[in-house]
Write a protein that holds these residues in place. Sequence first.
Motif, mmCIF file in Angstrom:
data_model
loop_
_atom_site.group_PDB
_atom_site.id
_atom_site.type_symbol
_atom_site.label_atom_id
_atom_site.label_comp_id
_atom_site.label_asym_id
_atom_site.label_seq_id
_atom_site.Cartn_x
_atom_site.Cartn_y
_atom_site.Cartn_z
ATOM 1 N N THR A 10 0.721 -1.111 -0.178
ATOM 2 C CA THR A 10 -0.209 -0.404 -0.002
ATOM 3 C C THR A 10 0.780 1.676 -0.193
ATOM 4 O OG1 THR A 10 -0.042 0.309 2.686
ATOM 5 C CG2 THR A 10 -1.974 -0.927 1.574
ATOM 6 N N GLY A 11 2.169 1.102 0.241
ATOM 7 C CA GLY A 11 2.761 2.438 0.553
ATOM 8 C C GLY A 11 2.724 2.940 1.548
ATOM 9 N N LYS A 12 1.553 2.627 3.082
ATOM 10 C CA LYS A 12 1.735 3.609 3.645
ATOM 11 C C LYS A 12 2.368 3.717 4.981
ATOM 12 C CE LYS A 12 -3.093 4.392 6.892
ATOM 13 N NZ LYS A 12 -4.273 4.101 7.222
ATOM 14 N N VAL A 13 2.750 4.418 5.659
ATOM 15 C CA VAL A 13 4.178 3.908 6.688
ATOM 16 C C VAL A 13 2.776 3.930 7.780
ATOM 17 C CG1 VAL A 13 5.327 5.088 7.851
ATOM 18 C CG2 VAL A 13 4.930 5.411 5.428
ATOM 19 N N PRO A 14 3.616 2.726 8.526
ATOM 20 C CA PRO A 14 2.936 2.680 10.176
ATOM 21 C C PRO A 14 2.826 3.621 10.885
ATOM 22 C CG PRO A 14 3.929 0.262 9.442
ATOM 23 C CD PRO A 14 4.212 1.617 8.452
ATOM 24 N N ALA A 15 1.996 3.554 12.353
ATOM 25 C CA ALA A 15 2.357 4.247 13.050
ATOM 26 C C ALA A 15 3.608 4.136 13.971
ATOM 27 C CB ALA A 15 1.136 4.030 14.057
ATOM 28 N N ASN A 16 4.369 3.512 13.848
ATOM 29 C CA ASN A 16 5.831 2.713 14.518
ATOM 30 C C ASN A 16 6.667 4.258 13.879
ATOM 31 O OD1 ASN A 16 7.960 2.021 15.765
ATOM 32 N ND2 ASN A 16 7.883 0.053 15.075
ATOM 33 N N ALA A 17 6.950 4.845 14.738
ATOM 34 C CA ALA A 17 7.973 6.467 14.478
ATOM 35 C C ALA A 17 9.020 5.577 13.880
ATOM 36 C CB ALA A 17 8.405 6.942 15.516
ATOM 37 N N SER A 18 9.216 4.514 14.301
ATOM 38 C CA SER A 18 11.011 3.540 13.865
ATOM 39 C C SER A 18 10.710 3.016 12.795
ATOM 40 C CB SER A 18 11.656 3.200 15.320
ATOM 41 O OG SER A 18 12.074 4.115 16.238
ATOM 42 N N PHE A 19 9.791 2.573 12.425
ATOM 43 C CA PHE A 19 9.475 1.700 10.914
ATOM 44 C C PHE A 19 10.556 2.206 9.777
ATOM 45 C CE2 PHE A 19 7.319 1.109 7.032
ATOM 46 C CZ PHE A 19 7.249 -0.288 7.021
ATOM 47 N N MET A 20 10.691 2.983 8.808
ATOM 48 C CA MET A 20 10.968 3.402 8.594
ATOM 49 C C MET A 20 12.565 3.434 8.639
ATOM 50 S SD MET A 20 8.736 4.239 5.797
ATOM 51 C CE MET A 20 9.528 5.092 4.649
ATOM 52 N N LYS A 21 13.287 3.245 9.537
ATOM 53 C CA LYS A 21 14.687 3.130 9.937
ATOM 54 C C LYS A 21 14.449 1.424 9.664
ATOM 55 C CE LYS A 21 16.938 3.122 13.852
ATOM 56 N NZ LYS A 21 17.247 3.863 15.284
ATOM 57 N N LEU A 22 13.532 1.136 9.943
ATOM 58 C CA LEU A 22 13.793 -1.058 10.894
ATOM 59 C C LEU A 22 13.584 -1.030 9.411
ATOM 60 C CD1 LEU A 22 11.959 -0.707 13.711
ATOM 61 C CD2 LEU A 22 14.350 -1.291 13.428
ATOM 62 N N ALA A 23 12.666 -1.024 8.549
ATOM 63 C CA ALA A 23 11.973 -1.857 6.978
ATOM 64 C C ALA A 23 13.543 -1.453 6.446
ATOM 65 C CB ALA A 23 10.755 -0.452 6.547
ATOM 66 N N ASP A 24 14.118 -0.641 5.760
ATOM 67 C CA ASP A 24 15.698 -1.776 5.514
ATOM 68 C C ASP A 24 16.568 -2.972 6.087
ATOM 69 O OD1 ASP A 24 17.181 -1.894 3.331
ATOM 70 O OD2 ASP A 24 18.682 0.357 4.357
ATOM 71 N N VAL A 25 16.085 -3.617 6.641
ATOM 72 C CA VAL A 25 16.545 -5.030 7.091
ATOM 73 C C VAL A 25 17.378 -5.360 6.577
ATOM 74 C CG1 VAL A 25 16.344 -6.939 7.754
ATOM 75 C CG2 VAL A 25 14.147 -5.180 7.695
ATOM 76 N N ASN A 26 18.060 -5.474 5.142
ATOM 77 C CA ASN A 26 19.370 -5.320 5.055
ATOM 78 C C ASN A 26 20.243 -4.680 3.684
ATOM 79 O OD1 ASN A 26 18.326 -4.251 2.525
ATOM 80 N ND2 ASN A 26 18.059 -6.109 0.841
ATOM 81 N N GLY A 27 20.310 -3.130 4.476
ATOM 82 C CA GLY A 27 20.419 -2.256 4.679
ATOM 83 C C GLY A 27 21.010 -1.486 3.049
ATOM 84 N N ASP A 28 20.324 -2.207 1.947
ATOM 85 C CA ASP A 28 20.398 -1.490 0.751
ATOM 86 C C ASP A 28 20.478 -0.363 0.602
ATOM 87 O OD1 ASP A 28 18.479 -1.666 0.159
ATOM 88 O OD2 ASP A 28 18.240 -3.365 -1.255
ATOM 89 N N ASN A 29 19.484 0.552 1.304
ATOM 90 C CA ASN A 29 19.271 1.993 1.594
ATOM 91 C C ASN A 29 18.141 1.720 0.934
ATOM 92 O OD1 ASN A 29 20.830 3.403 2.909
ATOM 93 N ND2 ASN A 29 22.225 2.634 1.131
ATOM 94 N N GLU A 30 17.148 0.764 0.629
ATOM 95 C CA GLU A 30 15.825 0.579 -0.744
ATOM 96 C C GLU A 30 14.723 0.170 0.632
ATOM 97 O OE1 GLU A 30 15.741 -0.584 -4.679
ATOM 98 O OE2 GLU A 30 17.826 0.472 -4.622
ATOM 99 N N ILE A 31 13.606 -0.288 0.641
ATOM 100 C CA ILE A 31 12.867 -0.444 1.030
ATOM 101 C C ILE A 31 12.027 -1.751 -0.076
ATOM 102 C CG2 ILE A 31 11.096 -0.871 2.774
ATOM 103 C CD1 ILE A 31 11.651 2.103 3.987
ATOM 104 N N ASN A 32 12.129 -2.675 0.108
ATOM 105 C CA ASN A 32 11.485 -3.340 -0.748
ATOM 106 C C ASN A 32 11.265 -5.134 -0.816
ATOM 107 O OD1 ASN A 32 14.223 -4.627 -1.241
ATOM 108 N ND2 ASN A 32 14.408 -3.096 -2.858
ATOM 109 N N ILE A 33 11.004 -6.135 -1.295
ATOM 110 C CA ILE A 33 10.512 -6.952 -1.279
ATOM 111 C C ILE A 33 12.293 -7.992 -1.126
ATOM 112 C CG2 ILE A 33 11.256 -8.206 -3.453
ATOM 113 C CD1 ILE A 33 8.271 -9.779 -0.699
ATOM 114 N N LEU A 34 13.049 -7.561 -1.045
ATOM 115 C CA LEU A 34 14.796 -8.030 -0.628
ATOM 116 C C LEU A 34 14.278 -7.848 0.974
ATOM 117 C CD1 LEU A 34 16.723 -6.992 -3.242
ATOM 118 C CD2 LEU A 34 15.633 -8.985 -2.877
#
Length: 191
Positions: free
Chosen positions: A156-180
Amino acid sequence: MHFAASVPPARKRLLYCHYVRPRRRGHYANILDAGNYGLAYMGGGFINSSPRYWVQLFTTSQGFASVTSSSGSLTFPSVETMQKEYLICTDKEGVVSYLPIDVSAMTQNGDSFTLELVGRTVTLTISGKQDPTIDMNGDGQAGVSDMQCLFDYLVTGKVPANASFMKLADVNGDNEINILDYQAMYQRLKS
């Protein structure tokens, strides 16, 4: 004051009454600490006076024969979940007591919380994976709900209420948030 309990009349027991001021700190601690004095918690109520006093009722006990929680388990996914439950204790004479779960009155050792009751030690365990770097929904645990949170964002592209989400969402550390990142999160949860 009237008190009715499910104790057969043939059984002689001592009943103790403890008066507690409303909203006084330590109410749970009184209940959970009773085992140190050979007492079992029976219930509570209040005296309709001014000021109103809460009453905690305790009885002598020969020890608990069984202890379980209101969910039927002594293992919980988080401390918060555990403290929403209560213990159901049956003593050797068949009298049932209901006790709150409060970690401030327990001994913690890692993910285990120990409580000394009359004649019985009870250990409650937290089994949820605690990895704050992938806690997408901010509930203190890492699990399927965090994967769902990331998936919902990816769809959806909708950011959840958790303030840290955008920082945490880049799990693999490639500076993109995607299926990887979703795949990397799955691998971390699986390990």
